[in-house]
Design an enzyme around this catalytic site. Structure first.
Site, PDB file in Angstrom:
ATOM      1  N   GLY A 108      37.136  -1.303  15.258  1.00  0.00           N
ATOM      2  CA  GLY A 108      37.835  -1.451  13.998  1.00  0.00           C
ATOM      3  C   GLY A 108      39.243  -1.976  14.204  1.00  0.00           C
ATOM      4  O   GLY A 108      40.070  -1.961  13.291  1.00  0.00           O
ATOM      5  N   ARG A 121      32.253 -16.206   6.642  1.00  0.00           N
ATOM      6  CA  ARG A 121      33.180 -15.101   6.386  1.00  0.00           C
ATOM      7  C   ARG A 121      34.081 -15.288   5.158  1.00  0.00           C
ATOM      8  O   ARG A 121      34.292 -14.344   4.393  1.00  0.00           O
ATOM      9  CB  ARG A 121      34.027 -14.816   7.623  1.00  0.00           C
ATOM     10  CG  ARG A 121      33.219 -14.241   8.798  1.00  0.00           C
ATOM     11  CD  ARG A 121      34.094 -14.023  10.017  1.00  0.00           C
ATOM     12  NE  ARG A 121      35.401 -13.506   9.659  1.00  0.00           N
ATOM     13  CZ  ARG A 121      35.655 -12.236   9.393  1.00  0.00           C
ATOM     14  NH1 ARG A 121      34.717 -11.347   9.510  1.00  0.00           N
ATOM     15  NH2 ARG A 121      36.864 -11.864   9.047  1.00  0.00           N
ATOM     16  N   TYR A 176      32.106 -13.152  14.572  1.00  0.00           N
ATOM     17  CA  TYR A 176      31.281 -13.183  13.361  1.00  0.00           C
ATOM     18  C   TYR A 176      31.287 -14.551  12.699  1.00  0.00           C
ATOM     19  O   TYR A 176      31.277 -14.652  11.469  1.00  0.00           O
ATOM     20  CB  TYR A 176      31.715 -12.090  12.373  1.00  0.00           C
ATOM     21  CG  TYR A 176      31.756 -10.742  13.029  1.00  0.00           C
ATOM     22  CD1 TYR A 176      30.564 -10.096  13.379  1.00  0.00           C
ATOM     23  CD2 TYR A 176      32.952 -10.136  13.380  1.00  0.00           C
ATOM     24  CE1 TYR A 176      30.584  -8.889  14.036  1.00  0.00           C
ATOM     25  CE2 TYR A 176      32.980  -8.920  14.041  1.00  0.00           C
ATOM     26  CZ  TYR A 176      31.794  -8.298  14.364  1.00  0.00           C
ATOM     27  OH  TYR A 176      31.819  -7.103  15.020  1.00  0.00           O
ATOM     28  N   CYS A 190      25.090 -27.722  -0.833  1.00  0.00           N
ATOM     29  CA  CYS A 190      24.879 -27.863  -2.262  1.00  0.00           C
ATOM     30  C   CYS A 190      24.891 -26.497  -2.931  1.00  0.00           C
ATOM     31  O   CYS A 190      23.861 -25.944  -3.323  1.00  0.00           O
ATOM     32  CB  CYS A 190      23.608 -28.630  -2.534  1.00  0.00           C
ATOM     33  SG  CYS A 190      23.835 -30.336  -2.042  1.00  0.00           S
ATOM     34  N   PRO A 192      34.914  -2.800  21.049  1.00  0.00           N
ATOM     35  CA  PRO A 192      35.528  -3.823  20.208  1.00  0.00           C
ATOM     36  C   PRO A 192      34.779  -5.147  20.247  1.00  0.00           C
ATOM     37  O   PRO A 192      34.273  -5.548  21.290  1.00  0.00           O
ATOM     38  CB  PRO A 192      36.920  -3.993  20.829  1.00  0.00           C
ATOM     39  CG  PRO A 192      36.838  -3.415  22.190  1.00  0.00           C
ATOM     40  CD  PRO A 192      35.581  -2.636  22.328  1.00  0.00           C
ATOM     41  N   GLY A 193      34.713  -5.781  19.096  1.00  0.00           N
ATOM     42  CA  GLY A 193      34.169  -7.132  19.029  1.00  0.00           C
ATOM     43  C   GLY A 193      35.289  -8.083  18.654  1.00  0.00           C
ATOM     44  O   GLY A 193      35.830  -8.834  19.466  1.00  0.00           O
TER      45      GLY A 193
HETATM   46  C1  PLP Z   1      30.076  -4.275  14.804  1.00  0.00           C
HETATM   47  C2  PLP Z   1      30.283  -3.075  15.586  1.00  0.00           C
HETATM   48  C3  PLP Z   1      31.395  -2.969  16.425  1.00  0.00           C
HETATM   49  C4  PLP Z   1      32.463  -4.022  16.539  1.00  0.00           C
HETATM   50  O1  PLP Z   1      33.351  -4.013  15.474  1.00  0.00           O
HETATM   51  P1  PLP Z   1      34.647  -4.957  15.467  1.00  0.00           P
HETATM   52  O2  PLP Z   1      35.293  -4.726  14.173  1.00  0.00           O
HETATM   53  O3  PLP Z   1      34.166  -6.362  15.630  1.00  0.00           O
HETATM   54  O4  PLP Z   1      35.476  -4.583  16.627  1.00  0.00           O
HETATM   55  C5  PLP Z   1      31.503  -1.820  17.177  1.00  0.00           C
HETATM   56  N1  PLP Z   1      30.581  -0.843  17.101  1.00  0.00           N
HETATM   57  C6  PLP Z   1      29.507  -0.914  16.303  1.00  0.00           C
HETATM   58  C7  PLP Z   1      28.528   0.202  16.282  1.00  0.00           C
HETATM   59  C8  PLP Z   1      29.320  -2.032  15.513  1.00  0.00           C
HETATM   60  O5  PLP Z   1      28.253  -2.087  14.709  1.00  0.00           O
END
Ligand code: PLP
Length: 401
Positions: free
Chosen positions: A218, A298, A356, A328, A260-261
């Site tokens: 998050g 997004r 994403y 379209c 983290p992503g």
């Molecule tokens: C998507 C997800 C994340 C990554 O969230 P970010 O906001 O991209 O850091 C981490 N844990 C779980 C379980 C997720 O589904």
């Protein structure tokens, strides 16, 4: 990244194209590990779903990261990228018991987020260690689409169900080795996050066999000037202290895990598109690029504001534009955006295109998904080819009508 480098990549690989800066990914990874350097055992599990190209996963493997996966296919991708099963955590939501068993068989860490599957899994496989996903009912951020810890969320086992959870664990004699939460995609307020962490610590006290506590993710990164970003250093300082204190009272040094992503890959990404048409209407000037929500959804899905730079003319006089796509359907990337003067054939770079973006791309309008390029060691590496017409027809079955 330098505009000249990006322009060269667009010239060499065509548009639209995604570009990822490996140096930025490494920088973010180090920044996060440094922030938590006071914790004895730290584990970062990169969330594959943000950007799942196998070459990017290999980069994370080299950095020493683990993986957070949400489908059996992501698990398989991680194993293919060279990760050991024990470096992978499987954190799905609403999947079948069969899929969870398949992942367990591959040897990855299982994370279960509902009591029904927990009871079934524990009954059948009491010896396989399991992590449980808790819903602390804390509202992180303001957008309910990306806040997954609140009361109406489908994610996690409610903290109000702990007595039932404990009964299942006791009856099945299963081994709970981790506690997990993932409250949502935007931590704006560190105190809210710390508050949720306290709930996790309280829950953790109920289990004697823990190896780790996973605080999910998050972490917010800035998308536009003035955006609040999560103060990682402050969070690292405060949470580390509290975590070490908890480990002392727990009587064992646990691993602090994150997944983290966005934080690791968002800012590393650039999406390069070419302007097909500049269209003046009675109310606005549209810059129409060779893309749409089929490639970057997004802005339309979440209202995300990706900064857009005209890298072909970055020093030009600024004007107001609506940047739209060629789909379209209404596919507005940005409204009334101040961008340096745009001509047809200019290359527009969308920032924060690492997380994403490609991973949510589709073939809508029967368009090809873009190519992906990794900028690594000052060289461009093609890590995914642009699709071709064969990809559009692939799996379609033409019957005699
Ligand atoms: C998507 C997800 C994340 C990554 O969230 P970010 O906001 O991209 O850091 C981490 N844990 C779980 C379980 C997720 O589904």
């Amino acid at each position: 990244m330098e505009h000249t480098t990006l322009l060269q990549i667009a010239a060499d690989y065509g548009s639209p194209v995604y570009v990822y800066d490996a140096e930025k990914i490494k920088f973010q990874y180090k920044r996060l590990t440094s922030a938590f350097s006071k914790v004895k055992k730290l584990k970062l599990n990169y969330a594959v779903k943000a950007l799942s190209n196998i070459s990017v996963l290999k980069l994370f493997n080299q950095l020493g990261s683990g993986l957070d996966t949400v489908s059996i296919q992501e698990v398989q991708l991680g194993l293919k990228a060279g990760f050991k099963p024990e470096q992978i955590i499987f954190t799905p939501n609403g999947v079948s018991l069969a899929e969870i068993e398949k992942a367990a068989k591959l040897g990855v860490q299982i994370n279960i987020d509902n009591l029904s599957v927990l009871e079934q899994f524990g009954t059948k496989h009491p010896k396989i260690p399991v992590c449980i996903r808790i819903n602390p009912h804390v509202m992180a951020g303001g957008n309910t689409n990306i806040s997954v810890g609140h009361i109406d969320s489908k994610f996690g086992i409610s903290i109000h169900q702990i007595p039932h959870l404990l009964r299942i664990v006791e009856n099945t004699k299963m081994n709970i080795n981790g506690i997990h939460m993932h409250t949502g995609s935007d931590i704006l307020d560190i105190d809210v996050f710390l508050y949720a962490s306290e709930i996790l610590f309280d829950t953790a006290k109920n289990f004697k066999t823990l190896d780790f506590i996973d605080f999910g993710s998050g972490f917010k990164v800035p998308y536009k000037t003035g955006d609040i970003e999560t103060n990682i250093e402050e969070l690292g300082d405060k949470l580390s202290k509290r975590f070490n204190q908890f480990c002392k009272s727990y009587g064992k040094p646990l691993t602090l895990a994150f997944e983290p992503g966005k934080f690791l890959v968002s800012e590393a990404g650039y999406f390069l598109t070419k302007v097909n048409v500049v269209k003046q209407t009675t109310s606005t000037v549209f810059a129409q690029v060779d893309s749409g929500f089929n490639h970057l959804i997004r802005p339309m899905l979440y209202g995300s504001q990706h900064e857009i730079v005209n890298i072909s003319n970055s020093k030009g006089r600024e004007r107001f534009y609506s940047v739209v796509g060629y789909i379209c359907e209404t596919d507005t990337f940005a409204n009334n955006r101040r961008i340096s003067e745009i001509k047809e054939d200019d290359i527009l770079a969308f920032k924060n295109a690492g997380a994403y973006c490609y991973s949510m791309a589709s073939n809508y309008n029967s368009r090809y998904r873009p190519a992906e390029v990794l900028w690594l060691n000052k060289k461009a590496h093609l890590i995914r080819k642009r699709e071709t017409f064969d990809d559009i027809l692939n799996n379609q079955i033409e019957i005699t009508i």
